[in-house]
Scaffold this motif. Structure first.
Motif: not given
Length: 404
Positions: A204-213, A215-216, A240-245, A310-312
């Motif tokens: 999950x940590x790894x996956x959320x890091x890819x998602x954060x990138x 979102x950034x 913070x905004x990346x965490x929101x998104x 989904x990435x778009x």
């Protein structure tokens, strides 16, 4: 979207003759590392994720990637995002001013923060509904949380509702994880995500890091400030905004991790225990999980009368937020697009398959061998899929002879 994962030891990125040369790291003594050569204007990679330990990247390579709009994200040893190098951002400074103004306006900030949590509840429901189809013990009800959310007017209280939803969600998520994964909780006593002491949290940590990138990347493209969120408080070095998104799209990572677990696509040998007793993905595990997450990012959903990946959609939602803040949109809706998941291996489908006699199945035009294979799958504790032709015959059989 295409992610290129580089990990192991001895990663190298350089430019020679205007072409980008990439050599992956070595993590096995028996396999030679992959090598890639990309010509100018012909790279089919959107993002490069570096999860390696040693290597080199030249200034020419960085310049080449940025000019080709390729994001470079470097993950820490624990799978969390360490830093990211983004393509040039939008130069519309009015967007950032509008964002700061909305953040300082309590009414505007609360409205946007509430929208993020509403979307989190919706997507949490999607995942738990998906699990309930296969595991009837998954039982949840977010109606009280939604009622609270609609009747509170402070960021602190909204965060309280978000924390309550997360607690319920992970309690149900836990029910479907095999004991061998040693997954006890996603949250500690303070309600915050804990470090990776087990395989599930590491993934999950790894996956959320890819998602954060990702979102950034979207936030940067539309000219918003990633450090100024509406739900998550500003904090030094926090996006913070990346965490929101992320709240709108975490379910993609959760479903990807679930699929890897259910299909036994990853096991203990794909992890390593560090000196401080944390668990991290080995290069082999990171590769498997990256491939699965990339598949989910590239799944399509109907939105704005089109079938979009989904990435778009992540980019579109960031753009919609920017338009809302600058007055180009009157409203912002984080719930769309709606996403529904129907399992082909649900408990109901399994019961249907196990109830069909071989003679009835033969009357529908199928062989005994086909049903035998289906019954084996239905009895097993693993997910399976059915082609459209078989599903059609199952529905036909149910109408003729409903099972008890």
């Amino acid at each position: 979207m295409k992610l290129l994962l580089l990990n192991g030891h001895g990663i190298n990125m350089r430019v020679d003759g205007a072409k980008l040369h990439i050599k992956d790291g070595r993590f096995s003594t028996t396999e030679e590392p992959e090598e890639y050569v990309f010509s100018p204007k012909r790279i089919d990679v959107d993002s490069i994720v570096v999860y390696g330990q040693t290597g080199n990247i030249t200034l020419d390579a960085i310049r080449w990637l940025i000019k080709h709009n390729v994001q470079i994200s470097i993950l820490n040893w624990d799978g969390k995002l360490l830093t990211t190098m983004l393509p040039p951002e939008s130069t519309n400074i009015k967007t950032k001013f509008a964002q700061y103004h909305a953040f300082e306006n309590q009414e505007s900030r609360i409205k946007i923060a509430r929208g993020f949590v509403e979307a989190k509840v919706d997507k949490s429901t999607v995942v738990l509904d998906f699990l309930n189809q296969r595991y009837p013990t998954v039982d949840f009800n977010f109606s009280e949380d939604i009622d609270k959310l609609n009747n509170i007017n402070s960021i602190r209280d909204i965060l309280g509702v978000e924390g309550g939803v997360a607690s319920k969600y992970w309690n149900e998520f836990l029910k479907v994880i095999p004991e061998k994964c040693d997954f006890k909780s996603r949250l500690n006593q303070s309600g915050r995500a804990i470090g990776a002491g087990d395989m599930v949290n590491a993934m999950l940590n790894y996956g959320y890091a890819l998602l954060e990138a990702e979102c950034l990347r979207a936030i940067n493209s539309v000219g918003l400030d990633p450090h100024v969120g509406f739900l998550h408080e500003m904090n030094p070095s926090k996006n913070s905004l990346a965490y929101d998104l992320q709240e709108l799209f975490r379910f993609l990572i959760d479903l990807a991790v679930l699929n890897v677990i259910e299909t036994n696509g990853i096991d203990k040998k794909d992890f390593i225990r560090t000196d401080n007793y944390s668990l991290r993905l080995r290069p082999s595990g990171a590769k498997k999980l990256t491939e699965e997450i990339n598949l989910w990012f590239n799944k399509r959903v109907r939105y704005q009368d089109k079938m979009l990946m989904w990435n778009y959609v992540i980019l579109l939602k960031a753009r919609e937020l920017a338009y809302y803040l600058t007055g180009k949109r009157k409203e912002i809706d984080f719930l769309e697009p709606q996403y529904e998941t129907k399992r082909q291996d649900s408990s109901d489908i399994r019961k249907k398959i196990l109830s069909i006699s071989y003679s009835d199945w033969k009357k529908l035009g199928f062989s005994k061998g086909t049903l035998h294979y289906m019954k084996k799958n239905a009895e097993a504790d693993k997910p399976f899929t059915l082609n459209a032709h078989v599903r059609e015959r199952l529905d036909q059989w149910e109408k003729l002879a409903p099972y008890a």
